[in-house]
Design a protein around this motif. Structure first.
Motif, PDB file in Angstrom:
ATOM      1  N   THR A 133      23.981 -10.187  26.137  1.00 42.45           N
ATOM      2  CA  THR A 133      24.461 -10.205  24.921  1.00 42.45           C
ATOM      3  C   THR A 133      24.617 -11.605  24.205  1.00 42.45           C
ATOM      4  OG1 THR A 133      26.476  -9.949  26.073  1.00 42.45           O
ATOM      5  CG2 THR A 133      25.702  -7.793  25.220  1.00 42.45           C
ATOM      6  N   GLY A 134      23.877 -12.316  24.778  1.00 40.59           N
ATOM      7  CA  GLY A 134      23.938 -13.653  24.130  1.00 40.59           C
ATOM      8  C   GLY A 134      24.583 -14.905  24.765  1.00 40.59           C
ATOM      9  N   VAL A 135      24.544 -14.718  26.227  1.00 43.83           N
ATOM     10  CA  VAL A 135      24.822 -15.842  27.008  1.00 43.83           C
ATOM     11  C   VAL A 135      26.301 -16.084  26.668  1.00 43.83           C
ATOM     12  CG1 VAL A 135      24.338 -18.289  27.774  1.00 43.83           C
ATOM     13  CG2 VAL A 135      22.638 -16.920  26.564  1.00 43.83           C
ATOM     14  N   GLN A 136      27.192 -15.232  26.874  1.00 44.34           N
ATOM     15  CA  GLN A 136      28.569 -15.528  26.935  1.00 44.34           C
ATOM     16  C   GLN A 136      29.273 -15.739  28.052  1.00 44.34           C
ATOM     17  OE1 GLN A 136      27.261 -12.368  25.786  1.00 44.34           O
ATOM     18  NE2 GLN A 136      27.745 -12.701  23.507  1.00 44.34           N
ATOM     19  N   ARG A 137      30.128 -16.704  28.357  1.00 44.61           N
ATOM     20  CA  ARG A 137      30.742 -16.674  29.955  1.00 44.61           C
ATOM     21  C   ARG A 137      31.333 -15.640  30.458  1.00 44.61           C
ATOM     22  NH1 ARG A 137      36.038 -16.589  31.753  1.00 44.61           N
ATOM     23  NH2 ARG A 137      36.740 -18.974  31.813  1.00 44.61           N
ATOM     24  N   SER A 138      31.419 -15.660  31.705  1.00 46.11           N
ATOM     25  CA  SER A 138      31.869 -14.566  32.451  1.00 46.11           C
ATOM     26  C   SER A 138      32.756 -15.404  33.562  1.00 46.11           C
ATOM     27  CB  SER A 138      30.766 -13.951  33.268  1.00 46.11           C
ATOM     28  OG  SER A 138      30.385 -14.436  34.323  1.00 46.11           O
ATOM     29  N   SER A 139      33.509 -14.709  34.447  1.00 43.00           N
ATOM     30  CA  SER A 139      34.245 -15.459  35.595  1.00 43.00           C
ATOM     31  C   SER A 139      33.147 -16.007  36.532  1.00 43.00           C
ATOM     32  CB  SER A 139      35.425 -14.541  35.868  1.00 43.00           C
ATOM     33  OG  SER A 139      34.851 -13.496  36.845  1.00 43.00           O
ATOM     34  N   SER A 140      32.065 -15.797  36.667  1.00 50.07           N
ATOM     35  CA  SER A 140      31.017 -15.999  37.452  1.00 50.07           C
ATOM     36  C   SER A 140      30.549 -17.575  36.980  1.00 50.07           C
ATOM     37  CB  SER A 140      30.025 -15.160  37.721  1.00 50.07           C
ATOM     38  OG  SER A 140      28.760 -16.004  38.215  1.00 50.07           O
ATOM     39  N   GLY A 144      31.944 -26.593  34.033  1.00 46.76           N
ATOM     40  CA  GLY A 144      30.954 -27.453  33.315  1.00 46.76           C
ATOM     41  C   GLY A 144      30.037 -26.779  32.505  1.00 46.76           C
ATOM     42  N   THR A 145      29.924 -25.545  32.492  1.00 50.95           N
ATOM     43  CA  THR A 145      28.708 -24.747  31.805  1.00 50.95           C
ATOM     44  C   THR A 145      29.097 -24.599  30.112  1.00 50.95           C
ATOM     45  OG1 THR A 145      28.337 -23.750  33.636  1.00 50.95           O
ATOM     46  CG2 THR A 145      27.503 -22.810  31.774  1.00 50.95           C
ATOM     47  N   ARG A 146      28.097 -24.906  29.524  1.00 51.28           N
ATOM     48  CA  ARG A 146      28.316 -24.467  28.036  1.00 51.28           C
ATOM     49  C   ARG A 146      27.400 -23.148  27.685  1.00 51.28           C
ATOM     50  NH1 ARG A 146      26.893 -30.237  24.853  1.00 51.28           N
ATOM     51  NH2 ARG A 146      28.925 -30.943  24.444  1.00 51.28           N
ATOM     52  N   THR A 147      28.216 -22.376  27.188  1.00 54.71           N
ATOM     53  CA  THR A 147      27.842 -21.008  26.949  1.00 54.71           C
ATOM     54  C   THR A 147      27.909 -20.864  25.346  1.00 54.71           C
ATOM     55  OG1 THR A 147      29.740 -19.585  27.218  1.00 54.71           O
ATOM     56  CG2 THR A 147      28.358 -20.066  28.946  1.00 54.71           C
ATOM     57  N   GLY A 154      34.226 -27.611  24.002  1.00 53.64           N
ATOM     58  CA  GLY A 154      35.058 -26.440  25.069  1.00 53.64           C
ATOM     59  C   GLY A 154      34.417 -25.893  26.011  1.00 53.64           C
ATOM     60  N   TRP A 155      33.341 -26.669  26.744  1.00 55.71           N
ATOM     61  CA  TRP A 155      32.721 -26.164  28.067  1.00 55.71           C
ATOM     62  C   TRP A 155      33.718 -25.595  29.091  1.00 55.71           C
ATOM     63  CZ3 TRP A 155      33.948 -29.213  31.997  1.00 55.71           C
ATOM     64  CH2 TRP A 155      33.960 -30.808  31.859  1.00 55.71           C
ATOM     65  N   LYS A 156      33.227 -24.753  29.871  1.00 53.65           N
ATOM     66  CA  LYS A 156      34.018 -23.915  30.815  1.00 53.65           C
ATOM     67  C   LYS A 156      34.727 -24.936  31.462  1.00 53.65           C
ATOM     68  CE  LYS A 156      34.271 -19.878  33.620  1.00 53.65           C
ATOM     69  NZ  LYS A 156      34.498 -20.385  34.946  1.00 53.65           N
ATOM     70  N   LYS A 157      35.990 -24.927  31.792  1.00 56.35           N
ATOM     71  CA  LYS A 157      36.994 -25.713  32.565  1.00 56.35           C
ATOM     72  C   LYS A 157      37.529 -25.094  33.583  1.00 56.35           C
ATOM     73  CE  LYS A 157      36.834 -29.112  29.433  1.00 56.35           C
ATOM     74  NZ  LYS A 157      36.285 -28.547  28.108  1.00 56.35           N
ATOM     75  N   THR A 158      37.342 -24.192  33.913  1.00 59.57           N
ATOM     76  CA  THR A 158      37.867 -23.274  35.138  1.00 59.57           C
ATOM     77  C   THR A 158      36.507 -22.943  36.011  1.00 59.57           C
ATOM     78  OG1 THR A 158      37.350 -21.092  34.175  1.00 59.57           O
ATOM     79  CG2 THR A 158      39.617 -22.339  34.095  1.00 59.57           C
ATOM     80  N   ARG A 159      36.858 -22.860  37.463  1.00 62.85           N
ATOM     81  CA  ARG A 159      36.029 -22.629  38.285  1.00 62.85           C
ATOM     82  C   ARG A 159      35.312 -21.315  38.366  1.00 62.85           C
ATOM     83  NH1 ARG A 159      37.469 -25.200  43.999  1.00 62.85           N
ATOM     84  NH2 ARG A 159      35.336 -24.855  44.438  1.00 62.85           N
ATOM     85  N   PHE A 272      30.213 -34.857  37.285  1.00 58.66           N
ATOM     86  CA  PHE A 272      29.336 -34.705  38.390  1.00 58.66           C
ATOM     87  C   PHE A 272      30.142 -34.811  39.676  1.00 58.66           C
ATOM     88  CE2 PHE A 272      25.202 -35.764  36.195  1.00 58.66           C
ATOM     89  CZ  PHE A 272      25.005 -34.422  35.481  1.00 58.66           C
ATOM     90  N   ARG A 273      30.839 -35.920  39.912  1.00 61.93           N
ATOM     91  CA  ARG A 273      31.544 -36.331  41.216  1.00 61.93           C
ATOM     92  C   ARG A 273      32.744 -35.176  41.291  1.00 61.93           C
ATOM     93  NH1 ARG A 273      30.968 -41.564  39.187  1.00 61.93           N
ATOM     94  NH2 ARG A 273      32.682 -41.259  37.856  1.00 61.93           N
ATOM     95  N   GLU A 274      33.358 -34.591  40.351  1.00 62.42           N
ATOM     96  CA  GLU A 274      34.460 -33.281  40.665  1.00 62.42           C
ATOM     97  C   GLU A 274      33.670 -32.171  40.982  1.00 62.42           C
ATOM     98  OE1 GLU A 274      37.686 -30.597  38.095  1.00 62.42           O
ATOM     99  OE2 GLU A 274      36.791 -32.578  37.255  1.00 62.42           O
ATOM    100  N   ILE A 275      32.580 -32.004  40.429  1.00 65.17           N
ATOM    101  CA  ILE A 275      31.777 -30.775  40.812  1.00 65.17           C
ATOM    102  C   ILE A 275      31.445 -30.994  42.325  1.00 65.17           C
ATOM    103  CG2 ILE A 275      29.642 -29.347  40.792  1.00 65.17           C
ATOM    104  CD1 ILE A 275      29.956 -29.868  37.645  1.00 65.17           C
ATOM    105  N   GLN A 276      30.870 -32.038  42.658  1.00 60.05           N
ATOM    106  CA  GLN A 276      30.554 -32.359  43.962  1.00 60.05           C
ATOM    107  C   GLN A 276      31.687 -32.063  45.027  1.00 60.05           C
ATOM    108  OE1 GLN A 276      27.079 -33.789  45.314  1.00 60.05           O
ATOM    109  NE2 GLN A 276      28.345 -32.742  46.988  1.00 60.05           N
ATOM    110  N   ARG A 277      33.025 -32.684  44.885  1.00 55.45           N
ATOM    111  CA  ARG A 277      33.916 -32.548  45.421  1.00 55.45           C
ATOM    112  C   ARG A 277      34.498 -31.214  45.680  1.00 55.45           C
ATOM    113  NH1 ARG A 277      35.941 -37.166  42.290  1.00 55.45           N
ATOM    114  NH2 ARG A 277      36.721 -35.831  40.993  1.00 55.45           N
ATOM    115  N   ASP A 278      34.056 -30.274  44.684  1.00 49.93           N
ATOM    116  CA  ASP A 278      34.515 -28.740  44.924  1.00 49.93           C
ATOM    117  C   ASP A 278      33.561 -28.109  45.771  1.00 49.93           C
ATOM    118  OD1 ASP A 278      36.664 -29.037  43.205  1.00 49.93           O
ATOM    119  OD2 ASP A 278      35.509 -28.312  41.309  1.00 49.93           O
TER     120      ASP A 278
END
Length: 293
Positions: A133-140, A144-147, A154-159, A272-278
């Protein structure tokens, strides 16, 4: 294909509606090779609801039942019950859903089915957004993702939601991650899920989306392989909700995976460092559970 010990039989018709390089298409091709023709697919709203085609058309060589977004698991359980009444114990019933129909809209139905122990396989082909339906964010969708619903600053700030943790907590007989870039591992896990008895089985398949991720269609498998080689998507199995086995891990930095996708181009070195830590923390948890067995 014979060199990989992958069956030659193809249960998908050519010329279907999947995009070039579609990871979901690759996943379906491999899964049906493992399951064979005695399979019924229940597909809710997702990319594959389009790819399979509207009734009476079908791009697959097995029966397909289209259902509402939120009801894939319970509809599959109903199909299973109907086949049991007919005395058909050979046909495998599979709910086949994207991340929206698994992590989000379909989660309640999936949880209920798992709790009841209904005899189905639930497969999530995960492309990490509502792509159809157009690349909307999901909880998956990962941090860091832009959708289209998490644009610009406003890129996704939750894991990303940990769906394997959720399914393992139901103490189902078998849950596993798989990746289109590791076909032998994927086929083995599908066969294992088919053979398992005593309840619902769950497979979480990593399926790249060139359109939504901003990669070339011929890089789909390469990027999928990077996800496992960086431990963004480690391959492992959980039996009975407890016994954990690691199958495939990696040793590359997460940046190698992130930097080749347009959806992450805005991220800084600190991001990148924050994502690496996670990623490291999540992988360490899985590794420790695997050590316990």
């Amino acid at each position: 294909m014979r060199n990989l010990n992958i069956p030659d039989e193809v249960y998908m018709h050519p010329g279907n509606m999947s995009c070039p390089g579609c990871g979901g298409g690759i996943a379906m091709n491999l899964v049906l090779k493992a399951l064979g023709e005695k399979t019924v697919l229940v597909i809710p709203a997702c990319c594959w609801a389009i790819i399979a085609g509207p009734h009476p058309q079908n791009s697959l060589k097995v029966p397909v039942l289209h259902t509402a977004f939120e009801t894939a698991a319970v509809t599959a359980a109903g199909v299973r019950a109907g086949l049991d009444v007919k005395g058909d114990s050979e046909t495998t019933v599979v709910a086949w859903a994207g991340d929206g129909g698994t992590f989000d809209i379909g989660l309640q139905s999936l949880s209920g089915t798992a709790e009841r122990g209904d005899d189905i396989i639930f497969i999530c082909y995960d492309n990490e957004a509502y792509m159809n339906t157009g690349v909307q964010r999901s909880s998956s969708t990962p941090f860091g993702t832009r959708t289209t619903t998490t644009p610009g600053a406003g890129w996704k700030k939750t894991r990303k939601k940990d769906i394997m943790e959720i399914m393992a907590a139901h103490r189902i007989p078998y849950a596993a991650t798989a990746n289109i870039a590791y076909p032998r591992d994927l086929l083995r896990k599908v066969e294992k899920a088919k053979a398992a008895k005593g309840g619902t089985r769950f497979l979480h398949i990593y399926a790249t989306c060139p359109t939504g991720w901003g990669i070339a269609s011929d890089q789909s498998v390469k990027v999928a392989r990077l996800a496992t080689r960086t431990n963004v998507f480690p391959l492992y199995e959980v039996e009975g909700g407890i016994s954990t086995t690691l199958n495939e891990t990696g040793d590359l930095p997460v940046e190698e995976y992130l930097k080749v996708q347009r959806r992450f181009k805005h991220l800084s070195a600190e991001d990148f460092r924050e994502i690496q830590r996670d990623v490291d923390a999540d992988f360490e948890l899985i590794r420790k559970r695997a050590e316990v067995g």
